[in-house]
Design a protein around this motif. Structure first.
Motif, PDB file in Angstrom:
ATOM      1  N   SER A  19       1.021  -1.217  -0.153  1.00  0.00           N
ATOM      2  CA  SER A  19       0.062  -0.014  -0.049  1.00  0.00           C
ATOM      3  C   SER A  19       0.723   1.235   0.089  1.00  0.00           C
ATOM      4  CB  SER A  19      -0.945  -0.053   1.212  1.00  0.00           C
ATOM      5  OG  SER A  19      -1.656   1.112   1.381  1.00  0.00           O
ATOM      6  N   GLY A  20       0.679   2.224  -0.827  1.00  0.00           N
ATOM      7  CA  GLY A  20       1.284   3.377  -0.751  1.00  0.00           C
ATOM      8  C   GLY A  20       2.480   3.544  -1.866  1.00  0.00           C
ATOM      9  N   VAL A  21       2.678   2.324  -2.701  1.00  0.00           N
ATOM     10  CA  VAL A  21       3.812   2.484  -3.404  1.00  0.00           C
ATOM     11  C   VAL A  21       3.589   3.323  -4.829  1.00  0.00           C
ATOM     12  CG1 VAL A  21       5.011   0.468  -2.931  1.00  0.00           C
ATOM     13  CG2 VAL A  21       3.382   0.349  -4.546  1.00  0.00           C
ATOM     14  N   GLY A  22       2.279   3.593  -5.231  1.00  0.00           N
ATOM     15  CA  GLY A  22       1.636   4.285  -6.286  1.00  0.00           C
ATOM     16  C   GLY A  22       0.953   3.507  -7.277  1.00  0.00           C
ATOM     17  N   LYS A  23       0.356   2.434  -6.825  1.00  0.00           N
ATOM     18  CA  LYS A  23      -0.387   1.679  -8.146  1.00  0.00           C
ATOM     19  C   LYS A  23      -1.307   2.462  -8.588  1.00  0.00           C
ATOM     20  CE  LYS A  23      -1.116  -1.639  -5.086  1.00  0.00           C
ATOM     21  NZ  LYS A  23      -0.457  -1.060  -3.722  1.00  0.00           N
ATOM     22  N   SER A  25      -1.982   5.706  -8.523  1.00  0.00           N
ATOM     23  CA  SER A  25      -1.435   6.894  -9.232  1.00  0.00           C
ATOM     24  C   SER A  25      -0.765   6.558 -10.613  1.00  0.00           C
ATOM     25  CB  SER A  25      -0.246   7.508  -8.575  1.00  0.00           C
ATOM     26  OG  SER A  25      -0.588   7.796  -7.394  1.00  0.00           O
ATOM     27  N   GLY A  37      -3.208  13.754  -6.262  1.00  0.00           N
ATOM     28  CA  GLY A  37      -2.602  13.270  -4.980  1.00  0.00           C
ATOM     29  C   GLY A  37      -3.154  12.488  -4.189  1.00  0.00           C
ATOM     30  N   PHE A  39      -6.229   9.202  -3.125  1.00  0.00           N
ATOM     31  CA  PHE A  39      -7.552   8.540  -3.608  1.00  0.00           C
ATOM     32  C   PHE A  39      -7.959   7.945  -2.510  1.00  0.00           C
ATOM     33  CE2 PHE A  39      -4.165   8.378  -7.120  1.00  0.00           C
ATOM     34  CZ  PHE A  39      -4.916   8.351  -8.084  1.00  0.00           C
ATOM     35  N   GLU A  70      -4.744  -4.602  -0.264  1.00  0.00           N
ATOM     36  CA  GLU A  70      -3.478  -5.038  -0.018  1.00  0.00           C
ATOM     37  C   GLU A  70      -3.116  -4.469   1.727  1.00  0.00           C
ATOM     38  OE1 GLU A  70      -4.267  -2.270  -1.517  1.00  0.00           O
ATOM     39  OE2 GLU A  70      -2.587  -0.886  -1.752  1.00  0.00           O
ATOM     40  N   ASN A 123       8.669   2.492  -8.578  1.00  0.00           N
ATOM     41  CA  ASN A 123       8.103   3.793  -8.682  1.00  0.00           C
ATOM     42  C   ASN A 123       8.673   4.942  -8.051  1.00  0.00           C
ATOM     43  OD1 ASN A 123       5.914   5.395  -9.930  1.00  0.00           O
ATOM     44  ND2 ASN A 123       4.924   5.201  -8.060  1.00  0.00           N
ATOM     45  N   LYS A 124       8.359   6.251  -8.189  1.00  0.00           N
ATOM     46  CA  LYS A 124       8.499   7.369  -7.284  1.00  0.00           C
ATOM     47  C   LYS A 124      10.093   7.819  -7.708  1.00  0.00           C
ATOM     48  CE  LYS A 124       5.122   6.587  -3.691  1.00  0.00           C
ATOM     49  NZ  LYS A 124       4.915   6.760  -2.379  1.00  0.00           N
ATOM     50  N   SER A 156       7.849   7.237 -12.596  1.00  0.00           N
ATOM     51  CA  SER A 156       7.334   8.183 -11.560  1.00  0.00           C
ATOM     52  C   SER A 156       5.865   8.508 -12.173  1.00  0.00           C
ATOM     53  CB  SER A 156       8.123   9.294 -11.610  1.00  0.00           C
ATOM     54  OG  SER A 156       7.522  10.409 -11.210  1.00  0.00           O
ATOM     55  N   ALA A 157       4.992   8.093 -11.526  1.00  0.00           N
ATOM     56  CA  ALA A 157       3.460   8.170 -11.698  1.00  0.00           C
ATOM     57  C   ALA A 157       3.213   9.732 -11.606  1.00  0.00           C
ATOM     58  CB  ALA A 157       2.420   7.603 -10.800  1.00  0.00           C
TER      59      ALA A 157
HETATM   60  P1  GDP Z   1      -1.257   2.926  -3.683  1.00  0.00           P
HETATM   61  O1  GDP Z   1      -1.833   2.503  -2.512  1.00  0.00           O
HETATM   62  O2  GDP Z   1       0.097   1.801  -4.313  1.00  0.00           O
HETATM   63  O3  GDP Z   1      -2.408   2.809  -4.925  1.00  0.00           O
HETATM   64  O4  GDP Z   1      -0.355   4.317  -3.893  1.00  0.00           O
HETATM   65  P2  GDP Z   1      -1.199   5.636  -4.365  1.00  0.00           P
HETATM   66  O5  GDP Z   1      -1.322   5.633  -5.754  1.00  0.00           O
HETATM   67  O6  GDP Z   1      -2.459   5.641  -3.558  1.00  0.00           O
HETATM   68  O7  GDP Z   1       0.107   6.591  -3.873  1.00  0.00           O
HETATM   69  C1  GDP Z   1       0.286   6.666  -2.454  1.00  0.00           C
HETATM   70  C2  GDP Z   1       0.822   8.300  -2.114  1.00  0.00           C
HETATM   71  O8  GDP Z   1       2.271   8.215  -3.078  1.00  0.00           O
HETATM   72  C3  GDP Z   1      -0.029   9.227  -2.810  1.00  0.00           C
HETATM   73  O9  GDP Z   1       0.168  10.316  -1.865  1.00  0.00           O
HETATM   74  C4  GDP Z   1       0.693   9.461  -4.184  1.00  0.00           C
HETATM   75  O10 GDP Z   1       0.436  11.023  -4.323  1.00  0.00           O
HETATM   76  C5  GDP Z   1       2.194   9.398  -3.847  1.00  0.00           C
HETATM   77  N1  GDP Z   1       2.783   9.028  -5.184  1.00  0.00           N
HETATM   78  C6  GDP Z   1       2.476   7.865  -6.092  1.00  0.00           C
HETATM   79  N2  GDP Z   1       3.356   7.771  -6.988  1.00  0.00           N
HETATM   80  C7  GDP Z   1       4.194   8.819  -6.839  1.00  0.00           C
HETATM   81  C8  GDP Z   1       5.216   9.198  -7.717  1.00  0.00           C
HETATM   82  O11 GDP Z   1       5.759   8.586  -8.755  1.00  0.00           O
HETATM   83  N3  GDP Z   1       6.094  10.129  -7.160  1.00  0.00           N
HETATM   84  C9  GDP Z   1       5.831  10.652  -5.888  1.00  0.00           C
HETATM   85  N4  GDP Z   1       6.364  11.538  -5.292  1.00  0.00           N
HETATM   86  N5  GDP Z   1       4.520  10.473  -5.136  1.00  0.00           N
HETATM   87  C10 GDP Z   1       3.834   9.457  -5.628  1.00  0.00           C
END
Ligand code: GDP
Length: 178
Positions: A19-23, A25, A37, A39, A70, A123-124, A156-157
């Motif tokens: 959770s939080g890795v950016g899926k 995004s 920003g 979700f 997750e 990612n990121k 980088s999303a």
């Molecule tokens: P998920 O839980 O894997 O779906 O992750 P999210 O897509 O919800 O992203 C979690 C956090 O990371 C959010 O605050 C996003 O804005 C941030 N985030 C996602 N992708 C990136 C990225 O490529 N770069 C940066 N700086 N932040 C990101």
């Protein structure tokens, strides 16, 4: 009158990773070409569909997000059912999300068949700076991907960097599927 061309094939692609890795995004960036920003994990649809052109063929990608499952480590086998591809994602600035890839791979290997296309994504990358020593190195990502027979990309999303390359690599392997 020319009939618009619909997709020739449709592929199911599921996303896993901590959770939080950016899926979400990543999927949002690819489908809408923008970065959002936040979700709401519990609301929203199960998947988004995007058509892409690959070597003159139009294919549709059905991209499945975990919808926050997750967080509770409750990703079911059902989630992987009939998946043509799996994107396994970590955050390049967060070592534990990379270490956890091995756990994710156990679930993945249990849930998919031999022909499933695997893609490892770090990612990121926009958060990496020259002084940042605590990040997951590209070569370590590459090595892990090799071990699992997966493609490897860094993205980088937020900036959009690497997203097209990832989808291209994934799509071209999907096209080769029986
Ligand atoms: P998920 O839980 O894997 O779906 O992750 P999210 O897509 O919800 O992203 C979690 C956090 O990371 C959010 O605050 C996003 O804005 C941030 N985030 C996602 N992708 C990136 C990225 O490529 N770069 C940066 N700086 N932040 C990101």
């Amino acid at each position: 009158f020319v009939k618009p061309k619909g997709p020739e094939r449709i592929f199911k692609v599921v996303f896993v990773g901590d959770s939080g890795v950016g899926k979400s995004s990543f999927i949002h960036r690819f489908c809408n070409d923008s970065f959002k920003g936040t979700f709401a994990a519990t609301i929203g649809v199960d998947f988004q569909i995007k058509t892409v052109e690959q070597d003159g063929h139009i294919i549709a990608l059905q991209l499945w997000d975990t919808a926050g499952q997750e967080r509770f480590r409750s990703i079911t086998k059902q989630y992987f059912r009939k998946a043509d591809g799996v994107v396994i994602m970590y955050d390049v600035t967060c070592e534990s999300t990379f270490t956890n890839i091995r756990n994710w791979m156990l679930s993945v290997e249990e849930g998919v068949d031999d022909g499933t296309v695997l893609v490892l994504v770090g990612n990121k990358t926009d958060l990496i700076d020259q002084q940042n020593s605590g990040v997951v190195k590209t070569k370590d990502g590459n090595k892990l991907a090799d071990e699992y027979g997966a493609l490897f990309f860094e993205t980088s999303a937020k900036s959009g960097s690497g997203i097209e390359e990832t989808i291209d690599g994934l799509s071209s392997l999907l096209q080769e599927k029986e």
